[in-house]
Scaffold this motif. Structure first.
Motif, PDB file in Angstrom:
ATOM      1  N   GLY A 118       0.814  -1.205   0.000  1.00 30.72           N
ATOM      2  CA  GLY A 118       0.000   0.000   0.000  1.00 30.72           C
ATOM      3  C   GLY A 118       0.848   1.255   0.000  1.00 30.72           C
ATOM      4  N   LEU A 119       0.228   2.362  -0.379  1.00 32.49           N
ATOM      5  CA  LEU A 119       0.846   3.684  -0.303  1.00 32.49           C
ATOM      6  C   LEU A 119       0.126   4.460   0.794  1.00 32.49           C
ATOM      7  N   ARG A 120       0.864   4.811   1.834  1.00 34.33           N
ATOM      8  CA  ARG A 120       0.280   5.491   2.981  1.00 34.33           C
ATOM      9  C   ARG A 120       0.606   6.980   2.925  1.00 34.33           C
ATOM     10  N   THR A 121      -0.426   7.800   3.083  1.00 28.47           N
ATOM     11  CA  THR A 121      -0.262   9.240   3.170  1.00 28.47           C
ATOM     12  C   THR A 121      -0.330   9.659   4.629  1.00 28.47           C
ATOM     13  N   LYS A 122       0.666  10.436   5.064  1.00 27.58           N
ATOM     14  CA  LYS A 122       0.666  10.941   6.436  1.00 27.58           C
ATOM     15  C   LYS A 122       0.644  12.463   6.418  1.00 27.58           C
ATOM     16  N   ILE A 123      -0.193  13.025   7.290  1.00 31.93           N
ATOM     17  CA  ILE A 123      -0.286  14.467   7.470  1.00 31.93           C
ATOM     18  C   ILE A 123       0.342  14.799   8.820  1.00 31.93           C
ATOM     19  N   TRP A 124       1.407  15.583   8.807  1.00 33.78           N
ATOM     20  CA  TRP A 124       2.138  15.921  10.023  1.00 33.78           C
ATOM     21  C   TRP A 124       1.698  17.307  10.494  1.00 33.78           C
ATOM     22  N   VAL A 125       1.093  17.325  11.675  1.00 33.09           N
ATOM     23  CA  VAL A 125       0.651  18.591  12.270  1.00 33.09           C
ATOM     24  C   VAL A 125       1.372  18.763  13.597  1.00 33.09           C
ATOM     25  N   ARG A 126       1.364  19.969  14.123  1.00 32.07           N
ATOM     26  CA  ARG A 126       2.090  20.219  15.357  1.00 32.07           C
ATOM     27  C   ARG A 126       1.535  19.366  16.474  1.00 32.07           C
ATOM     28  N   GLY A 127       2.386  18.466  16.977  1.00 34.10           N
ATOM     29  CA  GLY A 127       1.983  17.641  18.109  1.00 34.10           C
ATOM     30  C   GLY A 127       1.187  16.410  17.751  1.00 34.10           C
ATOM     31  N   ALA A 128       0.989  16.136  16.443  1.00 35.78           N
ATOM     32  CA  ALA A 128       0.188  14.968  16.061  1.00 35.78           C
ATOM     33  C   ALA A 128       0.556  14.517  14.653  1.00 35.78           C
ATOM     34  N   GLY A 132      -3.924   9.756   7.530  1.00 37.28           N
ATOM     35  CA  GLY A 132      -4.471  10.262   6.276  1.00 37.28           C
ATOM     36  C   GLY A 132      -5.126   9.197   5.431  1.00 37.28           C
ATOM     37  N   ASP A 133      -4.403   8.670   4.441  1.00 44.30           N
ATOM     38  CA  ASP A 133      -4.985   7.826   3.411  1.00 44.30           C
ATOM     39  C   ASP A 133      -4.094   6.616   3.194  1.00 44.30           C
ATOM     40  N   LEU A 134      -4.674   5.481   2.784  1.00 53.33           N
ATOM     41  CA  LEU A 134      -3.902   4.295   2.438  1.00 53.33           C
ATOM     42  C   LEU A 134      -4.523   3.666   1.204  1.00 53.33           C
ATOM     43  N   ASP A 135      -3.732   3.563   0.142  1.00 53.95           N
ATOM     44  CA  ASP A 135      -4.224   3.070  -1.137  1.00 53.95           C
ATOM     45  C   ASP A 135      -3.493   1.804  -1.546  1.00 53.95           C
ATOM     46  N   ASP A 136      -4.224   0.870  -2.126  1.00 51.32           N
ATOM     47  CA  ASP A 136      -3.665  -0.393  -2.587  1.00 51.32           C
ATOM     48  C   ASP A 136      -2.719  -0.145  -3.757  1.00 51.32           C
ATOM     49  N   VAL A 137      -1.585  -0.866  -3.782  1.00 56.56           N
ATOM     50  CA  VAL A 137      -0.579  -0.756  -4.841  1.00 56.56           C
ATOM     51  C   VAL A 137      -0.308  -2.145  -5.392  1.00 56.56           C
ATOM     52  N   HIS A 138      -0.077  -2.242  -6.712  1.00 58.71           N
ATOM     53  CA  HIS A 138       0.184  -3.509  -7.382  1.00 58.71           C
ATOM     54  C   HIS A 138       1.568  -3.459  -8.019  1.00 58.71           C
ATOM     55  N   VAL A 139       2.460  -4.357  -7.597  1.00 54.72           N
ATOM     56  CA  VAL A 139       3.829  -4.387  -8.106  1.00 54.72           C
ATOM     57  C   VAL A 139       3.981  -5.623  -8.993  1.00 54.72           C
ATOM     58  N   TYR A 140       4.178  -5.393 -10.284  1.00 57.65           N
ATOM     59  CA  TYR A 140       4.341  -6.481 -11.242  1.00 57.65           C
ATOM     60  C   TYR A 140       5.814  -6.818 -11.415  1.00 57.65           C
ATOM     61  N   PRO A 141       6.144  -8.041 -11.846  1.00 54.18           N
ATOM     62  CA  PRO A 141       7.543  -8.447 -11.939  1.00 54.18           C
ATOM     63  C   PRO A 141       8.276  -7.753 -13.083  1.00 54.18           C
TER      64      PRO A 141
END
Length: 326
Positions: A118-128, A132-141
């Motif tokens: 997955g691809l995880r999105t993080k939002i960094w705020v003061r003190g926290a 955010g978001d987590l999206d499925d990712v497909h990795v082909y050979p």
């Protein structure tokens, strides 16, 4: 699946976020591109930074137990400090390189049983920090990896599963804190071997192939594991008789049986892109192997407990961009 989520770090009335991938399918050495869309809530907020990261599930062992843990293995910034006004809409583009050692999760449009990404999105705020978001990712050979997987299917080795093991492979230029094992049962033409585990360690120039053979215990011989590792360049993908080459790797392990019983632990001599066995007539054979591998993956599929917030198993388009070969 794309969905909108209110940022928990800001509480009720805070901003919402969408992470939209241009194409959720990729390959090792390529990229994932997209954008983070943020819409302000009912009051102004300050954000320190936004990041996106690749995450997967890895088997880890402690002194007392074995468990699956979510591991973040590659992170890039999307933006630095920003002030988001009430109701303001921002679209922040990003591009994340997919490391060469990223495990294969999909083949022929189907997820390999046991794999999550997955691809995880993080939002960094003061003190926290808000996930955010987590999206499925497909990795082909990569092409070389795909040819080897097709050869395993053509040789009749049944696919049984795949997982990620925490740790390092001795003697290899591995950069990740984990490695992938693609597992097969043996075939009748390889007597004495009960299981074969396949690992790829890729880099910009080629792929190191690691094979682990679980040897059956006999009446006068104990069971044991044996190892072999081989090197193939990316440029060799279309020029090698892959079925013959993989068969030779497996048979070499049987020929080394007596040495292995004496404590053999090294790799065999490497096979490089200059392997002379031509690939005449291989197109039809590999096409059949592709169908066999797909059937093997489908037969091994079971219900997987994946990331709670990753969307369903909608089929994704394979990556459109071709790999650059050095």
């Amino acid at each position: 699946m794309v969905f909108k989520r209110m940022l928990r770090a800001f509480g009720v009335g805070g901003p919402t976020v969408d992470t939209v991938l241009s194409n959720a399918s990729t390959r090792p050495g390529l990229t994932l591109a997209g954008q983070v869309d943020i819409t302000g809530g009912d009051h102004e907020v300050e954000i320190d930074q936004i990041t996106v990261a690749l995450v997967t599930r890895v088997e880890m062992e402690t002194d007392d137990e074995e468990y699956d843990g979510t591991v973040e293995f590659h992170r890039v910034p999307v933006c630095g400090e920003l002030r988001l006004a009430a109701g303001q809409q921002l679209s922040l583009p990003f591009e994340i390189d997919v490391p060469w050692e990223t495990p294969v999760t999909d083949m022929y449009g189907q997820r390999l049983p046991g794999m999550t990404m997955g691809l995880r999105t993080k939002i960094w705020v003061r003190g926290a920090i808000d996930p955010g978001d987590l999206d499925d990712v497909h990795v082909y050979p990569l092409p070389v990896q795909e040819r080897i997987l097709e050869a395993f299917a053509a040789l009749g080795l049944p696919f049984t599963g795949a997982d990620l093991e925490h740790g390092q492979l001795a003697g290899l230029p591995q950069t990740m804190p984990f490695y992938q094992e693609i597992e097969y049962a043996s075939a009748p033409q390889y007597p004495g071997v009960s299981q074969v585990e396949l690992t790829f360690v890729a880099d910009p120039h080629g792929v190191t192939v690691v094979l682990e053979f679980d040897k059956k215990a006999g009446l006068f011989t104990p069971g044991h594991d044996a190892y072999g590792h081989y090197r193939v360049e990316h440029t060799a993908a279309e020029s090698i008789d892959w079925i013959a080459l993989v068969d030779s790797w497996l048979r070499q392990s049987l020929e080394q049986r007596h040495a292995l019983l004496g404590g053999y632990g090294g790799g065999h001599g490497g096979h490089h892109g200059g392997h002379e066995d031509g690939g005449s007539g291989m197109g039809g054979v590999l096409a059949g192997a592709a169908g066999g591998a797909l059937a093997g993956f489908a037969a091994g599929m079971v219900a997987e407990e994946v990331f709670d917030v990753i969307g369903g198993d909608d089929e994704e388009d394979e990556p459109e961009e071709e790999e650059s070969e050095e």
